[in-house]
Design a protein around this motif. Structure first.
Motif, PDB file in Angstrom:
ATOM      1  N   ALA A 312      19.177 -30.616   4.942  1.00 38.61           N
ATOM      2  CA  ALA A 312      20.559 -30.183   5.088  1.00 38.61           C
ATOM      3  C   ALA A 312      21.392 -30.641   3.905  1.00 38.61           C
ATOM      4  O   ALA A 312      20.985 -31.503   3.118  1.00 38.61           O
ATOM      5  N   ALA A 313      22.595 -30.064   3.769  1.00 39.61           N
ATOM      6  CA  ALA A 313      23.511 -30.479   2.715  1.00 39.61           C
ATOM      7  C   ALA A 313      23.837 -31.956   2.869  1.00 39.61           C
ATOM      8  O   ALA A 313      24.115 -32.434   3.971  1.00 39.61           O
ATOM      9  N   GLY A 314      23.767 -32.668   1.769  1.00 41.36           N
ATOM     10  CA  GLY A 314      24.097 -34.079   1.793  1.00 41.36           C
ATOM     11  C   GLY A 314      22.965 -34.990   2.204  1.00 41.36           C
ATOM     12  O   GLY A 314      23.167 -36.193   2.366  1.00 41.36           O
ATOM     13  N   SER A 315      21.774 -34.457   2.353  1.00 42.22           N
ATOM     14  CA  SER A 315      20.652 -35.295   2.779  1.00 42.22           C
ATOM     15  C   SER A 315      19.972 -36.027   1.636  1.00 42.22           C
ATOM     16  O   SER A 315      19.044 -36.802   1.868  1.00 42.22           O
ATOM     17  N   GLY A 316      20.395 -35.779   0.412  1.00 44.80           N
ATOM     18  CA  GLY A 316      19.876 -36.553  -0.721  1.00 44.80           C
ATOM     19  C   GLY A 316      18.786 -35.872  -1.511  1.00 44.80           C
ATOM     20  O   GLY A 316      18.064 -36.530  -2.262  1.00 44.80           O
ATOM     21  N   ILE A 452       9.793 -28.187  -5.607  1.00 39.53           N
ATOM     22  CA  ILE A 452      11.016 -27.429  -5.394  1.00 39.53           C
ATOM     23  C   ILE A 452      11.792 -28.049  -4.232  1.00 39.53           C
ATOM     24  O   ILE A 452      11.220 -28.326  -3.183  1.00 39.53           O
ATOM     25  N   ALA A 453      13.109 -28.256  -4.450  1.00 37.40           N
ATOM     26  CA  ALA A 453      13.981 -28.773  -3.388  1.00 37.40           C
ATOM     27  C   ALA A 453      15.068 -27.747  -3.095  1.00 37.40           C
ATOM     28  O   ALA A 453      15.616 -27.132  -4.012  1.00 37.40           O
ATOM     29  N   SER A 454      15.392 -27.577  -1.814  1.00 37.13           N
ATOM     30  CA  SER A 454      16.374 -26.565  -1.436  1.00 37.13           C
ATOM     31  C   SER A 454      16.857 -26.819  -0.014  1.00 37.13           C
ATOM     32  O   SER A 454      16.171 -27.483   0.782  1.00 37.13           O
ATOM     33  N   ARG A 455      18.032 -26.292   0.280  1.00 33.72           N
ATOM     34  CA  ARG A 455      18.427 -26.214   1.681  1.00 33.72           C
ATOM     35  C   ARG A 455      17.510 -25.193   2.368  1.00 33.72           C
ATOM     36  O   ARG A 455      17.004 -24.278   1.719  1.00 33.72           O
ATOM     37  N   PRO A 456      17.353 -25.330   3.666  1.00 29.94           N
ATOM     38  CA  PRO A 456      16.439 -24.407   4.373  1.00 29.94           C
ATOM     39  C   PRO A 456      17.086 -23.053   4.621  1.00 29.94           C
ATOM     40  O   PRO A 456      17.251 -22.619   5.772  1.00 29.94           O
ATOM     41  N   GLN A 525      23.166 -38.642   6.853  1.00 36.90           N
ATOM     42  CA  GLN A 525      23.469 -37.850   5.662  1.00 36.90           C
ATOM     43  C   GLN A 525      24.016 -38.769   4.561  1.00 36.90           C
ATOM     44  O   GLN A 525      25.105 -39.325   4.692  1.00 36.90           O
ATOM     45  N   PHE A 526      23.256 -38.878   3.476  1.00 32.22           N
ATOM     46  CA  PHE A 526      23.632 -39.781   2.400  1.00 32.22           C
ATOM     47  C   PHE A 526      24.974 -39.398   1.781  1.00 32.22           C
ATOM     48  O   PHE A 526      25.691 -40.244   1.252  1.00 32.22           O
ATOM     49  N   ILE A 527      25.315 -38.114   1.840  1.00 33.52           N
ATOM     50  CA  ILE A 527      26.560 -37.676   1.225  1.00 33.52           C
ATOM     51  C   ILE A 527      27.764 -38.357   1.883  1.00 33.52           C
ATOM     52  O   ILE A 527      28.801 -38.566   1.241  1.00 33.52           O
ATOM     53  N   TYR A 528      27.635 -38.719   3.134  1.00 34.19           N
ATOM     54  CA  TYR A 528      28.756 -39.366   3.820  1.00 34.19           C
ATOM     55  C   TYR A 528      29.081 -40.709   3.183  1.00 34.19           C
ATOM     56  O   TYR A 528      30.228 -40.970   2.801  1.00 34.19           O
ATOM     57  N   VAL A 529      28.077 -41.575   3.053  1.00 32.42           N
ATOM     58  CA  VAL A 529      28.344 -42.898   2.481  1.00 32.42           C
ATOM     59  C   VAL A 529      28.698 -42.786   0.996  1.00 32.42           C
ATOM     60  O   VAL A 529      29.486 -43.581   0.482  1.00 32.42           O
ATOM     61  N   ALA A 530      28.110 -41.809   0.311  1.00 33.08           N
ATOM     62  CA  ALA A 530      28.453 -41.620  -1.103  1.00 33.08           C
ATOM     63  C   ALA A 530      29.918 -41.209  -1.243  1.00 33.08           C
ATOM     64  O   ALA A 530      30.636 -41.692  -2.132  1.00 33.08           O
ATOM     65  N   THR A 531      30.388 -40.314  -0.371  1.00 31.48           N
ATOM     66  CA  THR A 531      31.778 -39.875  -0.413  1.00 31.48           C
ATOM     67  C   THR A 531      32.720 -41.012  -0.018  1.00 31.48           C
ATOM     68  O   THR A 531      33.785 -41.196  -0.626  1.00 31.48           O
ATOM     69  N   VAL A 532      32.335 -41.776   0.993  1.00 26.56           N
ATOM     70  CA  VAL A 532      33.145 -42.923   1.401  1.00 26.56           C
ATOM     71  C   VAL A 532      33.302 -43.904   0.246  1.00 26.56           C
ATOM     72  O   VAL A 532      34.412 -44.388  -0.031  1.00 26.56           O
ATOM     73  N   TYR A 533      32.206 -44.198  -0.433  1.00 28.70           N
ATOM     74  CA  TYR A 533      32.285 -45.140  -1.551  1.00 28.70           C
ATOM     75  C   TYR A 533      33.192 -44.617  -2.657  1.00 28.70           C
ATOM     76  O   TYR A 533      34.012 -45.366  -3.204  1.00 28.70           O
ATOM     77  N   LYS A 534      33.069 -43.333  -3.002  1.00 23.96           N
ATOM     78  CA  LYS A 534      33.936 -42.760  -4.041  1.00 23.96           C
ATOM     79  C   LYS A 534      35.405 -42.869  -3.636  1.00 23.96           C
ATOM     80  O   LYS A 534      36.272 -43.164  -4.451  1.00 23.96           O
ATOM     81  N   TYR A 662      31.820 -32.259  -6.348  1.00 23.88           N
ATOM     82  CA  TYR A 662      30.693 -33.177  -6.396  1.00 23.88           C
ATOM     83  C   TYR A 662      29.612 -32.801  -5.393  1.00 23.88           C
ATOM     84  O   TYR A 662      28.435 -33.082  -5.612  1.00 23.88           O
ATOM     85  N   HIS A 663      30.000 -32.177  -4.275  1.00 24.78           N
ATOM     86  CA  HIS A 663      29.027 -31.836  -3.239  1.00 24.78           C
ATOM     87  C   HIS A 663      29.285 -30.430  -2.719  1.00 24.78           C
ATOM     88  O   HIS A 663      30.423 -30.065  -2.407  1.00 24.78           O
ATOM     89  N   GLN A 664      28.245 -29.653  -2.613  1.00 28.37           N
ATOM     90  CA  GLN A 664      28.345 -28.283  -2.121  1.00 28.37           C
ATOM     91  C   GLN A 664      28.837 -28.238  -0.672  1.00 28.37           C
ATOM     92  O   GLN A 664      29.497 -27.290  -0.252  1.00 28.37           O
ATOM     93  N   SER A 665      28.569 -29.276   0.085  1.00 29.13           N
ATOM     94  CA  SER A 665      28.983 -29.270   1.488  1.00 29.13           C
ATOM     95  C   SER A 665      30.504 -29.218   1.618  1.00 29.13           C
ATOM     96  O   SER A 665      31.020 -28.718   2.621  1.00 29.13           O
ATOM     97  N   PHE A 666      31.224 -29.720   0.636  1.00 26.50           N
ATOM     98  CA  PHE A 666      32.683 -29.637   0.681  1.00 26.50           C
ATOM     99  C   PHE A 666      33.136 -28.180   0.538  1.00 26.50           C
ATOM    100  O   PHE A 666      34.087 -27.751   1.187  1.00 26.50           O
ATOM    101  N   SER A 667      32.474 -27.421  -0.306  1.00 19.77           N
ATOM    102  CA  SER A 667      32.781 -26.002  -0.426  1.00 19.77           C
ATOM    103  C   SER A 667      32.477 -25.278   0.882  1.00 19.77           C
ATOM    104  O   SER A 667      33.241 -24.410   1.319  1.00 19.77           O
TER     105      SER A 667
END
Length: 840
Positions: A312-316, A452-456, A525-534, A662-667
């Motif tokens: 999923a989006a933000g999974s690293g 290859i890495a991708s969202r499903p 979701q790693f994107i959560y902690v990454a966004t919190v830190y930013k 920075y993250h596609q999930s925000f879009s």
């Protein structure tokens, strides 16, 4: 004094001659006549063969006494005459066990009896000797460039030139006769080529570790001086051409490598400047999944040569790809990488994937580079063909040709990484790339292992499902399902919060419970902690205060949540905070923060004006700020409280500012009403407001329309204002007819009554001679104006009649513009049209 023997070695006599003319010392400063080796700057000659000197050995390791050959040893030239030659000895025993790895040079006068060495007494050819050298009964000769190569080698393995020959001030000349000399050997001699299989492979001057002694021109007597040579003809051998599968060697007027570079997406490389400081895994995070990835990569005997990692989006996924790329790069097994990005127009499609991979393969192997270059020159339109055809021509066949030349393919870097397949536009194009990879790169004995890495999403999800063409071919890692990133997220926050404590000199500014709360709210979701830190580490803000704000946004324990609810809450609160702060400034009164920000967001993929004529129009962020009546650098002010999510960055060769997420999930959040809720801004509001701004920009234009200059560039406006005014005139008719636009007809009536179309009429002739797009689409533009008139004919007939009259006038004026036009002052693309306006 008895006459000199004609069998004396020419090189030793030359050394003696040079020694006399240099004060009794050789060129390199040694006293006496130490042999031609010193005279040529190549070291002393061997005492057991005074008349010989070994040709530099290309097989010596770095630091050896013998200078390295360049990539290709020049072939020995053919003489004008068959009568004279400097030749090789015919003695088979000498060549079987030579004192040096390569053949020596001797005079061919009076050949000795079979099995005997030739006389090696030094001599300098006198006129009588030169006359003997041109004896008509000289035995048949043949050139021997092949003797200078290791066993199984070719001329292409050496460089183009030897060190440069120095001009001499002496009047003593070698080879003054009208006959040229040729290095040769008797045709009937039996030569056994020495074997160099046990010696190191030759290294090239492309290697920065190898010093460049001389780089200018080809020389056979490097370091020598005080003499001249005449009538020696030298011919450079071209690189050998492998078998041409398509026939012919290609178009010599086209540089295939330069054409490949034009099709390469530089931003997509894992170490590109555009991806500077790209997210990657810490050394002690994602250890389990990283280990699985690297074990698969390094297991070259594994049954599956394709690895697909979905999540999923933000999974690293991108962090793991970047980490794998850096690890493979350090191990010298990374063949190529390509990181797609939906927000970067140079890498938001799969079109440049194959050319970029081919570039990286050729960059690391000179022979492969030459083959790829030749393939493009044979078919310069290869980039307009299918991805499978490109893969075959630019990767498969060159690698197979390299194998057919005897190369060990397992010695090549073999890992190919492709990240973000889902960010390439068009699901059909994504599927085409997967098909090309499976049918071209995963068959036969090609050495590649592809990750290859991708969202499903649909393309890769369908290929990996039962019945899909990748089902049994790929090793599939479902990142979100298989790995729990909770422990890694905890370590990530712990380390970074400790770093903040060192910066603010307060190691107790957070607690372990704070970290645990954030980790649980992240839902893996790693994107959560990454966004919190930013967000927390934003400069000029209190980390403790921002941490408290973040903690209040997390859900209560036991509350049922959707997979991205926590992330949506974070985005929602960051946006609300930014909105309130921006609209609280008195100079921003009346502005809609969410609408303005959404306009920059929609512009990332281009404004969609007309399906055929203007399907995607990009407007630089600073130009859009002028159109929106913002202050200078108003776009930066707008996102001042959103820097943990977005940034404005220059893109393209002109450095146009674009919004970067920075993250596609925000879009995804901004485009989904069920996630953004009250913060959602539909595209219809964006296009309607955009149309209003263009009409207002034209009406309020501060020009004296009664005395306009003759050229667009001479309009008394700032460069940004001229750009935004040109965009408004260019796109207004298409925007008014855009189905996404919900503008009321009364707005068009007001624009007409305020003289908007009259001002357009005054500016159109200048725009026609300046802007390429308007010039080439003028008829379509006038047709779009007529459609506006037709739309208003029933409800607003007076306004429709005025607009129709202007359309008829412009249609007639167009012929006059063409007949009286000068050379247009424009570039060739939408953004660059206005850049010709930059020199003021």
């Amino acid at each position: 004094m008895p006459p000199k023997s004609k069998k004396i070695g020419v090189w030793s006599r030359l050394a003696s001659f040079l020694g006399r003319h240099n004060g009794g010392s050789t060129v390199d400063g040694h006293q006496g006549s130490a042999g031609i080796g010193n005279a040529l700057g190549a070291g002393p000659s061997r005492s057991d063969h005074a008349s010989t000197h070994s040709v530099p050995n290309p097989s010596l390791p770095t630091g050896g006494l013998t200078p390295r050959f360049h990539k290709s040893q020049p072939p020995i030239c053919q003489s004008r005459s068959e009568n004279a030659a400097l030749s090789m000895p015919s003695n088979e025993g000498l060549l079987r066990n030579p004192p040096h790895p390569l053949p020596v040079l001797q005079s061919y006068d009076n050949p000795p009896a079979s099995g005997a060495h030739r006389d090696s007494t030094p001599f300098l050819p006198s006129p009588s000797c030169r006359s003997e050298l041109s004896r008509s009964d000289h035995p048949p000769t043949r050139t021997v460039p092949e003797l200078l190569l290791p066993e199984g080698g070719s001329i292409a393995q050496f460089h183009e030139s030897q060190p440069a020959m120095r001009p001499s001030g002496s009047e003593n000349n070698i080879g003054e006769s009208s006959h040229s000399s040729v290095l040769s050997m008797a045709h009937n001699d039996v030569v056994r080529q020495p074997s160099y299989q046990s010696l190191p492979a030759p290294q090239y001057y492309d290697d920065p570790a190898i010093p460049r002694a001389h780089e200018a021109t080809t020389s056979f007597l490097a370091g020598a001086s005080g003499f001249r040579m005449r009538d020696i003809h030298y011919y450079e051998a071209a690189a050998p051409l492998p078998a041409n599968r398509a026939g012919g060697v290609g178009n010599s007027s086209i540089d295939g490598w330069e054409l490949l570079l034009e099709k390469t997406a530089a931003n997509a490389l894992h170490n590109s400047r555009a991806r500077f400081d790209a997210p990657k895994c810490d050394e002690d995070t994602r250890v389990e999944v990283t280990s699985e990835l690297m074990e698969w990569i390094e297991d070259r005997n594994g049954p599956q040569r394709l690895l697909c990692m979905t999540g999923a989006a933000g999974s690293g996924k991108s962090c793991l790809q970047q980490t794998a790329a850096e690890k493979c790069g350090k191990s010298n097994i990374l063949a190529a990488s390509f990181f797609l990005s939906a927000t970067d127009p140079t890498r938001n499609t799969v079109d440049p994937v194959i050319p970029t991979i081919a570039y990286q393969l050729g960059r690391g192997n000179p022979t492969l580079k030459w083959m790829i270059k030749a393939a493009i020159e044979r078919d310069p339109l290869i980039f307009d063909q299918s991805l499978a055809a490109q893969t075959t021509a630019l990767i498969v066949r060159p690698v197979e040709d390299l194998r057919d030349m005897g190369a060990d393919l397992r010695s090549l870097p073999y890992v190919i990484l492709i990240d973000g397949l889902d960010e390439g536009r068009g699901e059909d194009r994504q599927a085409e790339l997967l098909t090309a990879i499976s049918r071209c790169l995963l068959i036969g004995d090609l050495p590649f292992r592809i990750f290859i890495a991708s969202r499903p999403e649909l393309a890769i999800h369908s290929a990996l499902q039962p019945g899909g063409h990748l089902r049994g071919m790929a090793y599939h890692i479902q990142l979100s399902d298989k790995y729990d990133a909770t422990a890694d997220m905890r370590r990530y926050l712990q380390r970074r919060f400790e770093d903040i404590g060192l910066r603010i000199d307060d190691p107790k500014w957070f607690s372990e419970n704070d970290i645990e709360t954030l980790v649980q709210a992240g839902s893996g979701q790693f994107i959560y902690v990454a966004t919190v830190y930013k967000y927390i580490s934003t400069p000029r803000a209190s980390p403790a205060a921002r941490l408290k704000i973040v903690l209040t946004w997390t859900p209560r324990e036991g509350q049922a949540t959707r997979p991205f609810e926590v992330l949506d809450n974070l985005y929602t609160n960051i946006l609300l905070d930014a909105k309130n702060a921006y609209e609280a400034v008195d100079s921003h009164h009346g502005r809609d923060f969410l609408l303005l920000f959404r306009m920059y967001h929609v512009e990332i993929t281009g404004f969609k004006m007309h399906a055929e004529i203007a399907p995607s129009v990009s407007v630089a962020a600073n130009v859009l700020s002028v159109l929106l009546s913002l202050e200078p650098r108003g776009e930066e002010t707008l996102i001042s409280d959103l820097r943990c999510l977005v940034a404005f960055k220059p893109e393209g060769f002109q450095g146009q500012l674009r919004l970067h997420l920075y993250h596609q999930s925000f879009s995804d959040f901004l485009e989904e009403p069920s996630r953004a809720n009250d913060l959602f801004v539909p595209e219809s509001r964006v296009y309607t407001h955009l149309t209003k701004c263009w009409m207002q920009h034209i009406i309020e234009c501060p020009l004296d329309f009664g005395s306009l200059p003759a050229r667009w560039k001479e309009l008394p406006l700032s460069k940004l204002h001229r750009k935004s005014l040109g965009d408004a005139i260019n796109l207004l008719p298409f925007s008014l007819g855009n189905p996404r636009n919900t503008l009321d007809d009364d707005e068009v009536v007001g624009f007409t009554q305020n003289g908007g179309w009259q001002k357009v009429n005054n500016l159109v002739p200048l725009l026609y001679h300046f802007h390429h797009w308007f010039n080439s689409h003028c008829e379509d533009w006038i047709s779009a104006v007529r459609e506006i008139s037709d739309h208003l004919k029933d409800q607003k007939p007076e306004t429709a009649a005025i607009i129709s009259a202007f359309a008829d006038k412009w249609w007639d004026d167009k012929k006059r513009w063409k007949e009286g036009s000068c050379e247009p002052e424009y570039e060739l693309s939408w953004d660059s049209d206005w850049d010709s306006d930059s020199n003021e």
